[in-house]
Write an enzyme that holds these catalytic residues in place. Structure first.
Site, PDB file in Angstrom:
ATOM      1  N   TYR A  48       0.843  -1.312  -0.031  1.00  0.00           N
ATOM      2  CA  TYR A  48      -0.050  -0.130   0.056  1.00  0.00           C
ATOM      3  C   TYR A  48       0.839   1.267  -0.024  1.00  0.00           C
ATOM      4  CZ  TYR A  48      -3.442   3.211   1.255  1.00  0.00           C
ATOM      5  OH  TYR A  48      -4.150   4.709   1.200  1.00  0.00           O
ATOM      6  N   ASP A  62      -0.864  15.788   5.807  1.00  0.00           N
ATOM      7  CA  ASP A  62      -1.715  15.227   4.729  1.00  0.00           C
ATOM      8  C   ASP A  62      -2.966  16.114   4.596  1.00  0.00           C
ATOM      9  OD1 ASP A  62      -3.084  13.567   3.187  1.00  0.00           O
ATOM     10  OD2 ASP A  62      -3.602  12.141   4.757  1.00  0.00           O
ATOM     11  N   ASP A  89      -2.981   5.683  -2.789  1.00  0.00           N
ATOM     12  CA  ASP A  89      -3.928   6.615  -2.418  1.00  0.00           C
ATOM     13  C   ASP A  89      -3.805   7.937  -3.215  1.00  0.00           C
ATOM     14  OD1 ASP A  89      -5.174   8.582  -1.068  1.00  0.00           O
ATOM     15  OD2 ASP A  89      -4.298   8.523   0.688  1.00  0.00           O
ATOM     16  N   ASP A  91      -5.914  10.508  -3.302  1.00  0.00           N
ATOM     17  CA  ASP A  91      -6.637  11.558  -2.430  1.00  0.00           C
ATOM     18  C   ASP A  91      -8.251  11.571  -3.199  1.00  0.00           C
ATOM     19  OD1 ASP A  91      -4.919  11.864  -0.669  1.00  0.00           O
ATOM     20  OD2 ASP A  91      -3.859  13.482  -1.328  1.00  0.00           O
ATOM     21  N   HIS A 116      -7.394   4.463  -5.012  1.00  0.00           N
ATOM     22  CA  HIS A 116      -8.578   4.850  -4.262  1.00  0.00           C
ATOM     23  C   HIS A 116      -8.775   6.154  -4.372  1.00  0.00           C
ATOM     24  CE1 HIS A 116      -7.121   6.114  -0.385  1.00  0.00           C
ATOM     25  NE2 HIS A 116      -6.446   5.118  -0.296  1.00  0.00           N
ATOM     26  N   GLU A 118     -11.388   9.554  -2.826  1.00  0.00           N
ATOM     27  CA  GLU A 118     -12.111   9.816  -1.807  1.00  0.00           C
ATOM     28  C   GLU A 118     -13.359  10.781  -1.922  1.00  0.00           C
ATOM     29  OE1 GLU A 118      -9.395  12.356   1.247  1.00  0.00           O
ATOM     30  OE2 GLU A 118      -8.691  10.514   0.520  1.00  0.00           O
ATOM     31  N   CYS A 126      -6.350  14.173   6.808  1.00  0.00           N
ATOM     32  CA  CYS A 126      -6.422  12.909   7.110  1.00  0.00           C
ATOM     33  C   CYS A 126      -7.570  12.257   7.599  1.00  0.00           C
ATOM     34  CB  CYS A 126      -5.395  12.801   8.462  1.00  0.00           C
ATOM     35  SG  CYS A 126      -5.338  11.205   9.269  1.00  0.00           S
ATOM     36  N   ARG A 161     -13.415   5.467  -1.830  1.00  0.00           N
ATOM     37  CA  ARG A 161     -13.209   5.741  -0.371  1.00  0.00           C
ATOM     38  C   ARG A 161     -14.435   6.727  -0.018  1.00  0.00           C
ATOM     39  NH1 ARG A 161      -8.245   8.144   3.053  1.00  0.00           N
ATOM     40  NH2 ARG A 161      -9.547   9.961   4.364  1.00  0.00           N
ATOM     41  N   GLU A 195     -13.770   4.376   5.510  1.00  0.00           N
ATOM     42  CA  GLU A 195     -12.969   5.327   6.498  1.00  0.00           C
ATOM     43  C   GLU A 195     -13.419   5.296   7.812  1.00  0.00           C
ATOM     44  OE1 GLU A 195     -10.069   5.078   7.348  1.00  0.00           O
ATOM     45  OE2 GLU A 195      -9.046   6.809   6.617  1.00  0.00           O
ATOM     46  N   ASN A 217      -9.068  -0.222   7.119  1.00  0.00           N
ATOM     47  CA  ASN A 217      -7.718   0.730   7.270  1.00  0.00           C
ATOM     48  C   ASN A 217      -7.433   0.494   8.978  1.00  0.00           C
ATOM     49  OD1 ASN A 217      -5.620   2.426   7.566  1.00  0.00           O
ATOM     50  ND2 ASN A 217      -7.025   4.570   7.254  1.00  0.00           N
TER      51      ASN A 217
END
Length: 317
Positions: A48, A62, A89, A91, A116, A118, A126, A161, A195, A217
């Site tokens: 990952y 982040d 990731d 974002d 992924h 989101e 985060c 996500r 998440e 996660n």
């Protein structure tokens, strides 16, 4: 030697095959290319690549400050060091729906097995912090549809996500997460990343609600307890990520070593905790490079006898 011997296309097919409900495939987070090779050598299922880790490695929080170019470049460097599939990731997709489509294609070009995307607003934050906000359902679905439409390799995994659970700590929050997960699957998501789930039962509820793989996660210091692999497998989870674990461990060890160096005036007491020179050479496959280099560049210097001095391009030190 050099990089992975497995093609990105083969890695993507492998990822698809392994993500079945209850498999609970473990994907530790790599913080650099060498750590990806270590993950592979230790027998894990995949790698990952966390957006938070990529940002932190640049000394940034982040909060969506990294660019597509930075993420694709670094993720590609990590992915090509291992035969394992790598999930990155992405974002919020780095912009509007057309940007999301470009993001997917750039990540395909970089050799990733999937990503992924989101449903947070920009700038994101985060996933285990308070004060998050998500976009409306229509915007979230447009992102996923654009991602699915933009890919060229049908096996490149588009994971959606959703951070909507954290907006309401009560039953309504879970219900909203279930509803959005279903809608994201209908929009083209191949897998779901819910998440900040509060319990194993909440993961089970998501798994039961959708007919695609679900990710858990297991990040430290977050809103979810650190459930075991068997617990998550029983809930129906297909993949588990440990996004920042290795980076946190590495930074903790580095800080302790620096404290030792300050206190003792030497690093000697920290040496037993270090990877040895031999272990480091093993991870970078030093011997294979040396064999290749010697085989290609060894040559006889003109004007000397066969038994005389030769010049080599072999690696030393």
């Amino acid at each position: 030697m050099l990089y992975s011997t497995t093609t990105p296309q083969a890695k993507r097919a492998t990822l698809r095959e392994m993500l079945v409900p209850g498999a609970a495939r473990q994907f530790p987070g790599a913080f650099n290319p060498l750590s990806a090779r270590l993950i592979e050598q230790k027998g894990f299922d995949g790698v990952y690549i966390s957006g938070a880790v990529l940002a932190n490695d640049l000394g940034l929080p982040d909060i969506g400050l990294t660019t597509l170019t930075e993420v694709a470049t670094r993720a590609g460097q990590i992915a090509r060091m291992t035969d394992l599939p790598a999930l990155v990731d992405a974002d919020t997709g780095f912009g509007e729906p057309m940007n999301v489509a470009r993001t997917v294609q750039e990540l395909e070009n970089a050799g990733l097995a999937g990503c992924h995307i989101e449903d947070q607003i920009n700038p994101k934050r985060c996933g285990h912090l308070d004060g998050k906000a998500v976009v409306d359902t229509e915007t979230a679905l447009k992102r996923i549809k654009a991602a699915a439409d933009g890919r060229r390799d049908e096996n490149f995994l588009i994971m959606a996500r959703t951070d909507i659970r954290a907006l309401d700590a009560g039953p309504a929050g879970l219900a909203a997460a279930v509803e959005r997960a279903k809608a994201l699957v209908d929009a083209g998501a191949d897998a779901i990343f819910p998440e900040a789930m509060a319990s194993v039962e909440e993961f089970a509820a998501i798994c039961e609600a959708v007919d695609v793989p679900v990710l858990a996660n297991m990040t430290e210091f977050g809103k979810s307890d650190l459930f075991t692999r068997s617990e998550l497998a029983d809930a129906g989870v297909a993949m588990i990520i440990y996004p920042v674990t290795l980076l946190r461990i590495a930074l903790g060890a580095a800080e302790r070593a620096l404290d030792t160096l300050t206190a003792d005036g030497t690093q000697d007491a920290a040496v037993p905790d270090m990877a040895t020179r031999a272990r480091l050479y093993d991870l970078v496959d030093y011997e294979a490079y040396n064999r290749f280099d010697t085989g290609v560049f060894n040559f006889q210097v003109p004007g000397t006898s066969a038994s005389g001095p030769t010049t080599t391009g072999g690696m030393h030190g």
